[in-house]
Design a protein around this motif. Structure first.
Motif, PDB file in Angstrom:
ATOM      1  N   TRP A 289       6.118  62.883  92.214  1.00 47.29           N
ATOM      2  CA  TRP A 289       5.048  61.895  92.272  1.00 47.29           C
ATOM      3  C   TRP A 289       3.763  62.340  91.572  1.00 47.29           C
ATOM      4  N   PRO A 290       3.395  63.644  91.611  1.00 51.33           N
ATOM      5  CA  PRO A 290       2.164  64.043  90.911  1.00 51.33           C
ATOM      6  C   PRO A 290       2.207  63.785  89.404  1.00 51.33           C
ATOM      7  N   ILE A 291       3.394  63.716  88.819  1.00 52.41           N
ATOM      8  CA  ILE A 291       3.491  63.434  87.383  1.00 52.41           C
ATOM      9  C   ILE A 291       2.970  62.032  87.098  1.00 52.41           C
ATOM     10  N   ALA A 292       3.445  61.069  87.871  1.00 51.24           N
ATOM     11  CA  ALA A 292       2.979  59.689  87.698  1.00 51.24           C
ATOM     12  C   ALA A 292       1.484  59.583  87.987  1.00 51.24           C
ATOM     13  N   LEU A 293       1.026  60.242  89.043  1.00 49.40           N
ATOM     14  CA  LEU A 293      -0.387  60.188  89.411  1.00 49.40           C
ATOM     15  C   LEU A 293      -1.266  60.756  88.303  1.00 49.40           C
ATOM     16  N   GLN A 294      -0.860  61.869  87.726  1.00 47.59           N
ATOM     17  CA  GLN A 294      -1.652  62.487  86.666  1.00 47.59           C
ATOM     18  C   GLN A 294      -1.779  61.564  85.461  1.00 47.59           C
ATOM     19  N   TRP A 295      -0.676  60.884  85.109  1.00 43.74           N
ATOM     20  CA  TRP A 295      -0.731  59.968  83.972  1.00 43.74           C
ATOM     21  C   TRP A 295      -1.644  58.781  84.272  1.00 43.74           C
ATOM     22  N   LEU A 296      -1.552  58.244  85.473  1.00 35.95           N
ATOM     23  CA  LEU A 296      -2.388  57.112  85.839  1.00 35.95           C
ATOM     24  C   LEU A 296      -3.864  57.496  85.832  1.00 35.95           C
ATOM     25  N   ARG A 297      -4.159  58.727  86.166  1.00 31.52           N
ATOM     26  CA  ARG A 297      -5.551  59.168  86.197  1.00 31.52           C
ATOM     27  C   ARG A 297      -6.107  59.487  84.814  1.00 31.52           C
ATOM     28  N   LYS A 298      -5.304  60.158  83.972  1.00 33.28           N
ATOM     29  CA  LYS A 298      -5.843  60.716  82.738  1.00 33.28           C
ATOM     30  C   LYS A 298      -5.077  60.337  81.475  1.00 33.28           C
ATOM     31  N   ALA A 299      -3.912  59.706  81.612  1.00 33.87           N
ATOM     32  CA  ALA A 299      -3.056  59.396  80.471  1.00 33.87           C
ATOM     33  C   ALA A 299      -2.681  60.657  79.705  1.00 33.87           C
ATOM     34  N   GLU A 300      -2.526  61.752  80.421  1.00 30.37           N
ATOM     35  CA  GLU A 300      -2.056  62.991  79.833  1.00 30.37           C
ATOM     36  C   GLU A 300      -1.392  63.823  80.915  1.00 30.37           C
ATOM     37  N   LEU A 301      -0.553  64.754  80.475  1.00 31.08           N
ATOM     38  CA  LEU A 301       0.131  65.637  81.403  1.00 31.08           C
ATOM     39  C   LEU A 301      -0.259  67.068  81.054  1.00 31.08           C
ATOM     40  N   THR A 302      -0.800  67.771  82.021  1.00 27.53           N
ATOM     41  CA  THR A 302      -1.250  69.130  81.800  1.00 27.53           C
ATOM     42  C   THR A 302      -0.592  70.063  82.816  1.00 27.53           C
ATOM     43  N   GLY A 303      -0.730  71.351  82.571  1.00 32.17           N
ATOM     44  CA  GLY A 303      -0.138  72.328  83.472  1.00 32.17           C
ATOM     45  C   GLY A 303       1.348  72.473  83.229  1.00 32.17           C
ATOM     46  N   GLU A 304       2.021  73.122  84.147  1.00 34.72           N
ATOM     47  CA  GLU A 304       3.461  73.319  84.025  1.00 34.72           C
ATOM     48  C   GLU A 304       4.192  72.035  84.398  1.00 34.72           C
ATOM     49  N   LEU A 305       5.001  71.571  83.478  1.00 34.60           N
ATOM     50  CA  LEU A 305       5.741  70.330  83.686  1.00 34.60           C
ATOM     51  C   LEU A 305       7.233  70.607  83.687  1.00 34.60           C
ATOM     52  N   PRO A 306       7.984  69.898  84.530  1.00 31.66           N
ATOM     53  CA  PRO A 306       9.442  69.972  84.398  1.00 31.66           C
ATOM     54  C   PRO A 306       9.892  69.140  83.215  1.00 31.66           C
ATOM     55  N   GLY A 307      11.022  69.469  82.652  1.00 30.68           N
ATOM     56  CA  GLY A 307      11.608  68.628  81.620  1.00 30.68           C
ATOM     57  C   GLY A 307      11.018  68.813  80.244  1.00 30.68           C
ATOM     58  N   GLN A 308      11.366  67.881  79.365  1.00 29.88           N
ATOM     59  CA  GLN A 308      10.932  67.903  77.977  1.00 29.88           C
ATOM     60  C   GLN A 308      10.138  66.640  77.676  1.00 29.88           C
ATOM     61  N   LEU A 309       8.966  66.812  77.102  1.00 28.48           N
ATOM     62  CA  LEU A 309       8.081  65.704  76.778  1.00 28.48           C
ATOM     63  C   LEU A 309       8.123  65.454  75.280  1.00 28.48           C
ATOM     64  N   SER A 310       8.324  64.193  74.893  1.00 31.62           N
ATOM     65  CA  SER A 310       8.369  63.848  73.476  1.00 31.62           C
ATOM     66  C   SER A 310       7.608  62.560  73.236  1.00 31.62           C
ATOM     67  N   LYS A 311       7.140  62.380  71.994  1.00 30.14           N
ATOM     68  CA  LYS A 311       6.462  61.157  71.571  1.00 30.14           C
ATOM     69  C   LYS A 311       7.465  60.300  70.807  1.00 30.14           C
ATOM     70  N   LEU A 312       7.370  58.991  71.006  1.00 31.83           N
ATOM     71  CA  LEU A 312       8.317  58.102  70.336  1.00 31.83           C
ATOM     72  C   LEU A 312       7.634  57.378  69.198  1.00 31.83           C
TER      73      LEU A 312
END
Length: 319
Positions: A289-312
């Motif tokens: 849930w903190p992943i969704a919350l962080q995006w809603l707050r800042k539109a970015e993901l910082t710190g240690e994240l699970p998984g792989q993040l990519s731009k489309l």
């Protein structure tokens, strides 16, 4: 979905939530719940949660509680034919995926603008709920969008190991049973909620839906350029609906949005399975849930994240 495949349904809504009835764009009465802080703040977002096909909005109440506890206002609601928006009789009741997005979600955007004037409007869409976000004519109101396992239920995108079993269940058996009853008796079978016939038709033949200008040369939904949101798609590698191909097929229709895709393996968060439905189960409050919350707050993901993040990049794909 059977009872064993879905986490326990959330049977109550937190007492802080206030029930409401909102007319859809065509006047149909939609039921839902609203979490609202006492003092209005212009910078506080209001988050609309779009449910998956035939899941009740009460299923998302603990996630809504979590967002509210972290300073956000929240709206949950049921599409026509489901839960708080169910008619007296399902037999012959008319509703489609297009109705759910173009009429019902559109009504929630208008409610958010009216009830929370000046506040940013964000959306969380689960499964079809991510598609619904692209169907409303007022999609330009959406500032940020988080989707979870969102895709078109296109059978060729299902996980290969389960593809034919899922095709038989959702694209053959479900429409057959629906033809017998005039709606899909999901509660009786332990699959989802009872579901309108038109929605079942959309699910079973998604390549033919959302076309405003049918053409033999073109199949699939129209692009969603009106949505110019900062969009994060979250998917799980053990979700048989939400394969990478399925998630990115939908993302390609959000041609006006900045699109990011976070693909997570259950092992990344110390779990053996998450699947298509469990993201919103409270056991993942600390891990997901903190992943969704962080995006809603800042539109970015910082710190240690699970998984792989990519731009489309790129526009709509065809089926």
């Amino acid at each position: 979905m059977t009872a064993s495949e879905c986490p326990a349904a959330l049977s109550t809504v937190d007492r802080i939530a206030v029930p409401f009835v909102e007319p859809a764009a065509d006047g149909y009465a939609l039921g839902g719940f609203q979490w609202r802080h006492g003092e209005r703040q212009a910078e506080r977002p209001v988050v609309i949660i779009n449910a998956a096909t035939s899941l009740r909005c009460r299923y998302y109440s603990r996630f809504a509680d979590y967002l509210f506890a972290n300073g956000l206002d929240v709206i949950t609601y049921d599409y026509r034919g489901i839960g708080e928006s169910r008619p007296a009789s399902m037999g012959g009741f008319r509703a489609s995926w297009s109705d759910w997005g173009m009429l019902d979600f559109e009504a929630m955007l208008q409610r958010a603008r009216r009830e929370f004037p000046g506040q940013p409007i964000d959306v969380v869409g689960h499964s079809f709920g991510g598609c619904a976000a692209g169907l409303a004519s007022s999609g330009q109101l959406i500032r940020r969008l988080v989707t979870v396992g969102a895709q078109f239920a296109y059978w060729r995108d299902y996980a290969p190991a389960m593809r034919w079993k899922m095709f038989a269940k959702w694209h053959l058996l479900m429409p057959l049973v629906t033809g017998l009853y005039g709606y899909f008796p999901g509660k009786r079978l332990g699959w989802l909620e009872d579901t309108p016939k038109g929605v079942v038709a959309d699910w079973s033949t998604p390549t033919k839906r959302y076309e405003k200008r049918p053409s033999a040369r073109r199949r699939g939904p129209l692009p969603f350029p009106q949505v110019q949101a900062q969009l994060l798609a979250i998917s799980l590698t053990d979700d048989p609906f939400g394969t990478r191909a399925a998630i990115e097929r939908l993302l390609c229709y959000f041609t006006g949005s900045e699109r990011s895709h976070l693909r997570i393996e259950p092992e990344d968060i110390g779990e053996t399975e998450v699947g298509h439905f469990a993201f919103f189960h409270s056991r993942f409050q600390e891990k997901l849930w903190p992943i969704a919350l962080q995006w809603l707050r800042k539109a970015e993901l910082t710190g240690e994240l699970p998984g792989q993040l990519s731009k489309l990049q790129g526009g709509p794909q065809t089926k």
